[in-house]
Design an enzyme around this catalytic site. Structure first.
Site, PDB file in Angstrom:
ATOM      1  N   GLU A   1       0.863  -1.077  -0.035  1.00  0.00           N
ATOM      2  CA  GLU A   1      -0.017  -0.084  -0.024  1.00  0.00           C
ATOM      3  C   GLU A   1       0.765   1.367  -0.078  1.00  0.00           C
ATOM      4  O   GLU A   1       0.817   2.049   1.121  1.00  0.00           O
ATOM      5  CB  GLU A   1      -0.841   0.050   1.037  1.00  0.00           C
ATOM      6  CG  GLU A   1      -1.986  -1.080   1.036  1.00  0.00           C
ATOM      7  CD  GLU A   1      -3.214  -1.329   2.100  1.00  0.00           C
ATOM      8  OE1 GLU A   1      -3.160  -0.395   3.021  1.00  0.00           O
ATOM      9  OE2 GLU A   1      -3.883  -2.161   1.914  1.00  0.00           O
TER      10      GLU A   1
ATOM     11  N   GLU B   1      -4.574  -8.954  -1.043  1.00  0.00           N
ATOM     12  CA  GLU B   1      -4.742  -8.708   0.350  1.00  0.00           C
ATOM     13  C   GLU B   1      -6.463  -8.283   0.388  1.00  0.00           C
ATOM     14  O   GLU B   1      -6.884  -7.711  -0.429  1.00  0.00           O
ATOM     15  CB  GLU B   1      -4.120  -7.641   1.151  1.00  0.00           C
ATOM     16  CG  GLU B   1      -4.338  -7.674   2.679  1.00  0.00           C
ATOM     17  CD  GLU B   1      -3.592  -6.207   3.209  1.00  0.00           C
ATOM     18  OE1 GLU B   1      -2.490  -6.336   2.949  1.00  0.00           O
ATOM     19  OE2 GLU B   1      -4.399  -5.857   3.951  1.00  0.00           O
TER      20      GLU B   1
END
Ligand SMILES: *[C@@H]1O[C@H](CO)[C@@H](O)[C@H](O)[C@H]1NC(C)=O
Ligand SMILES: *[C@@H]1O[C@H](CO)[C@@H](O)[C@H](O)[C@H]1NC(C)=O
Ligand SMILES: *[C@@H]1O[C@H](CO)[C@@H](O)[C@H](O)[C@H]1NC(C)=O
Ligand SMILES: *[C@@H]1O[C@H](CO)[C@@H](O)[C@H](O)[C@H]1NC(C)=O
Ligand SMILES: *[C@@H]1O[C@H](CO)[C@@H](O)[C@H](O)[C@H]1NC(C)=O
Ligand SMILES: *[C@@H]1O[C@H](CO)[C@@H](O)[C@H](O)[C@H]1NC(C)=O
Length: 521
Positions: free
Chosen positions: A259, A364
């Site tokens: 991220e 994820e």
């Protein structure tokens, strides 16, 4: 007498066949803990399982059903018919429409997952690992491994916390790796019938390499791509691969970092490293790509983004349009958070059509992350549907694999040092030495157990508009798998048509997930 003998023998054969069929299957020990459905409880001596699945001969099909009403991979069988009913909804398998091939499904061996698994007795640990990785389990083949700490750790650390250690002389794996994650990964590998596809992602670089001098908050690497921080950060990945290889754990892929958008948020509460797409592009082209190419692990795949698809298509366009970066890259990794904000077609679909030589991979996902729906909910069918809905949507838009987040959490959804508690398909209760398999464990199973590596998605055409969500695959052995999700609350009959075999009449009960599978020769 001979007739009697023959029929007795036949009966014996049939009986044996029945016994063989049910070998290794165990019913769910269901517990209702106050949500809309049940969990299945497992302990050191018992866990529900459908065993290893063999399909019936040509002319019959297998079905596996899970539902809000309490079915959990409930096995059924039926005969394929010559003629269809012609009435109602029909799903036609179109083998000539071929799409992506599956790489695999899995979850993440975070520090928290390892702590939770190891909090159980040896027997229960074994049972839990078998559920995911053994042939009687649900066929996980992908494991994402965080490089050093993330929020699902109990402390903040990286592998190179000595300030100014540009040569990584003091690079060392943490006790979390050596004592917990590595032994568990080795055990998972030993249970798995094939080599696990390990996937590495880093959350933060060491504080001394960063603009903010901390693992958390808003910050990125100091300097520029091609500079010494960026070079050292690439070498850190290589060192990680080398250290794990000493334990016979070789990585299939790494991502360019978890991220990267989080590292641009002021006061971001846990480990993050900000990259812009331009910086990621140049870091891959100048540092990571060449370092990996020159290393002893040159075939490790590189996946960019590792962040929400709402950053697509822009992010991938910036990175992949550059030939110098693009030649080192194999795929685009996406997280599922806020998927509803961006249709799959305008994000995943666009990237697939612009860059068909790169694959799309889900790295994820977890339930219980939203402030409106926080933490563990034992027995939530709604969350099973969230998973199945997202997986089907991804698979129907060229995604080749889907990775869940923590393999196991405790009943509060941790440990997590910033209390970012979420849900997991497996929740452990160390005090009772049991674990609960959540409804969304079975959502994963409906895909992971049946869609082996190399299974190829094919077209499925519906005769009329329907609320059903579905996706169809042909496996390497020619068998067909169709997965059907019914999120509505009424029952619809439907039939499946596969020109190779005939018609299957089926029903998707209210709030259910169904896997149908049949041989074609
Ligand atoms: C495990 O669960 C099974 C099924 O509920 C039960 O029969 C058995 O006694 C349990 N074993 C232990 C060690 O608690
Ligand atoms: C299938 O349909 C055909 C044509 O309507 C009919 O002749 C045949 O008997 C049917 N077969 C079966 C097994 O019902
Ligand atoms: C780093 O490694 C060197 C050589 O191995 C050692 O002498 C030194 O004490 C280490 N420094 C730290 C802070 O761990
Ligand atoms: C290393 O792992 C592979 C499977 O990935 C296995 O086949 C092999 O036996 C292992 N080697 C050692 C020395 O453990
Ligand atoms: C960030 O944290 C600092 C120090 O705690 C605080 O003063 C500041 O207001 C915070 N900024 C934002 C945008 O929350
Ligand atoms: C899905 O469930 C709804 C609600 O029970 C029902 O009306 C519908 O018929 C089901 N769909 C199928 C295909 O069975």
């Amino acid at each position: 007498f001979l007739d009697k003998m023959a029929s007795a023998l036949l009966a014996l054969v049939l009986l044996t066949a029945e016994v063989t069929l049910s070998k290794g299957t165990n019913q769910c020990v269901a517990r209702n803990l106050g949500h809309d459905s049940v969990v299945c409880e497992c302990n050191s001596t018992y866990c529900d399982s459908v065993g290893s699945v063999a399909l019936p001969p040509l002319g019959q099909y297998s079905s596996y059903l899970s539902s809000m009403a309490g079915s959990r991979l409930e096995a059924g069988r039926g005969r394929v018919r010559v003629n269809g009913t012609g009435a109602g909804l029909r799903l036609t398998v179109v083998p000539d429409q071929k799409y992506q091939k599956i790489r695999g499904f899995g979850g993440a061996m975070t520090d928290a997952a390892a702590i939770n698994i190891l909090s159980l007795s040896a027997g229960t640990q074994e049972q839990l690992l078998r559920q995911y990785f053994s042939p009687e389990g649900i066929g996980y083949s992908v494991v994402r491994v965080p490089m050093a700490s993330c929020d699902f750790s109990t402390r903040l650390y990286t592998y190179a916390d000595t300030p100014g250690d540009y040569d990584l002389d003091n690079f060392t794996l943490a006790p979390e790796d050596v004592k917990m994650k590595i032994p568990l990964l080795q055990r998972a590998q030993a249970l798995s019938p094939r080599p696990l596809a390990l996937l590495a992602s880093a959350w933060s670089a060491p504080a001394w390499m960063k603009t903010n001098g901390a693992l958390i908050g808003k910050g990125s690497l100091r300097g520029r791509p091609g500079g010494k921080e960026h070079k050292t950060w690439a070498q850190y990945y290589i060192r990680f691969l080398e250290e794990y290889a000493k334990y016979n754990l070789t990585f299939w892929a790494l991502t360019t970092g978890n991220e990267p958008s989080a590292g641009h948020i002021t006061n971001y509460s846990f480990q993050a490293l900000g990259f812009t797409p331009e910086e990621q592009r140049d870091w891959v082209a100048l540092d990571l790509g060449p370092a990996l190419h020159a290393s002893s692990h040159p075939r490790t795949h590189v996946l960019i983004l590792d962040d929400n698809r709402l950053l697509l298509p822009h992010w991938a366009k910036v990175v992949l349009n550059d030939i110098h970066a693009g030649r080192f890259i194999h795929g685009v990794a996406v997280h599922w958070y806020m998927d509803w904000l961006v249709p799959a077609e305008t994000s995943l679909g666009v990237i697939h059509h612009l860059y068909p030589e790169y694959y799309l991979f889900g790295t994820e996902a977890c339930a219980g992350w939203s402030p409106l729906d926080r933490g563990v909910k034992l027995g939530s069918w709604d969350r099973a549907e969230q998973y199945a809905h997202d997986i089907i949507g991804d698979l129907n838009h060229h995604v080749v694999g889907w990775t869940d987040w923590n393999l196991a959490l405790d009943q509060s959804g941790g440990p997590n040092w910033v209390k970012n508690f979420v849900d997991s398909p497996v929740i452990v209760d160390a005090q009772r030495d049991v674990f609960y398999k959540q409804p969304h464990f079975y959502s994963m199973a409906h895909f992971s157990k049946f869609l082996w590596e190399g299974s190829q998605r094919v077209g499925v055409s519906a005769s009329q508009t329907t609320e059903l969500e579905y996706t169809g695959f042909i496996r390497p052995d020619g068998s067909v798998v169709l997965i059907v999700l019914n999120r509505s609350s009424s029952v619809i009959q439907f039939e499946v048509r596969d020109l190779a075999v005939g018609f299957i009449s089926s029903t998707a009960p209210a709030r259910s997930l169904l896997t149908l599978a049949w041989n074609t020769h």
